[in-house]
Design an enzyme around this catalytic site. Sequence first.
Site, mmCIF file in Angstrom:
data_model
loop_
_atom_site.group_PDB
_atom_site.id
_atom_site.type_symbol
_atom_site.label_atom_id
_atom_site.label_comp_id
_atom_site.label_asym_id
_atom_site.label_seq_id
_atom_site.Cartn_x
_atom_site.Cartn_y
_atom_site.Cartn_z
ATOM 1 N N LYS A 104 -2.987 0.460 8.876
ATOM 2 C CA LYS A 104 -2.538 1.841 9.112
ATOM 3 C C LYS A 104 -2.508 2.085 10.602
ATOM 4 C CE LYS A 104 -1.655 5.599 6.565
ATOM 5 N NZ LYS A 104 -1.330 5.688 5.122
HETATM 6 N N1 GLU Z 1 2.030 5.996 3.924
HETATM 7 C C1 GLU Z 1 2.211 5.651 2.551
HETATM 8 C C2 GLU Z 1 0.864 5.463 1.875
HETATM 9 O O1 GLU Z 1 -0.137 5.973 2.328
HETATM 10 C C3 GLU Z 1 3.161 4.480 2.364
HETATM 11 C C4 GLU Z 1 2.737 3.196 2.984
HETATM 12 C C5 GLU Z 1 3.787 2.094 2.917
HETATM 13 O O2 GLU Z 1 4.798 2.272 2.279
HETATM 14 O O3 GLU Z 1 3.537 1.059 3.524
HETATM 15 O O4 GLU Z 1 0.755 4.877 0.838
#
Ligand code: GLU
Length: 416
Positions: A104
């Site tokens: 992240k």
């Molecule tokens: N931000 C989204 C989540 O928390 C999507 C993450 C992604 O598609 O890599 O799941």
Amino acid sequence: MKYNPFLNFCSVLDKAAAACGIAPEDYEVLKHPERELKVALPIIRDDGRLEVFEGYRVQHSSLRGPCKGGIRFHQDVNIDEVKALAAWMTFKCAIVNIPYGGGKGGVQVDPHALSASELEKLTRRYTAAILPLIGPQQDIPAPDVGTNAQSMDWLMDTYSMMHGYAVPGVATGKDIEVGGSLGRTEATGRGIMIITRLVCEAKGMKKARVAVQGAGNVGSISAKLIYERLGFDIVAISDVSGGVYKADGLDMSSVWEHLTAKKLLKDYSAPGVRHISNKELLLCDCDILIPAALENQITAEIASELKAGIVIEAANGPTSVDADSVLAGRGIDVYPDILANAGGVVVSYFEWAQNLQSLYWEEEDVNRMLDKVMVRAFRDVKAAADEYRVTLRLAAYITALKRLTRAAKLRGIFPR
Ligand code: GLU
């Protein structure tokens, strides 16, 4: 003590491991993110001033594949939050059984305070700063709170410029014209709708009154699809400005029109609609509550007064650890974030697979495959809840933990 979501993650992990008999040394590694990068991001603002923002990229685990996870632009971003969000991605990808680890990123900035050109500069500078960590085989960003398809288009372009050729697989959630997947924008909301359907089927509920906290991409699309596809009443929905409530169901087509015109809900009016605060939304009279905003919204205090019998977590980490025990004690079922909101990353996986093969799918194929993956994950988590007689959250952690510790065992420790 200051709220620390990463420590919360570790404490839930301990409970899950104890419940299914996994030894501490077999999962200790998951309490330590593999890599944490902090970056400084100078940009020249439109008025000529220089401003330096701070950002992060955390790679929690690559045990099951390349790291995967979004990038958040929000004024409250901090390292403990990014670490927790990265760890949740590892578990989310393991639950839906897609070949990814978790990562992240985040920048501490209020994106609404920047112009479009300032946002572009910040996104490109951030991409350049995390360049050594990302790549289609290494770590693949996606949108999260405060970022969108345009952000991913800029990220993909910046990365491609540095490499001298187009690399669409470096990010997901892009616009269709630059390698995005059909169905990706709706995917998280569609996943929430699928889980809502499965929960109601399992409980024999033909109808439900649903309240949704949050009207961003996830909240608004969840509400729209639950209303259109399942025919359920949306009794309340809110955004940063507050919420709207109607006991016999809102007219979602007019709410949707209001939201897509980028208007705040405080300015929405229709016959019989009452304006409520975000706290009132959480406590309103409904069958299913869907928190789709930020972390730590359902506190122990809120949990003790909640009227909904079912919570489906569309946001990441909306329920505090204390609130979780209160809800369990009151017999309220919580379908956890790492299961319920996994639809987004599942279609990210499809997008990435399409990018690597340069072969693009029809929208109905994307949606059908998403349904299949969500149904399987739902069954796996339910089965773990029955087997170990634990809450659905612990069952979701157990499902993921077993896959992760198995991968760790097979790969072994390097060097020996
Ligand atoms: N931000 C989204 C989540 O928390 C999507 C993450 C992604 O598609 O890599 O799941």
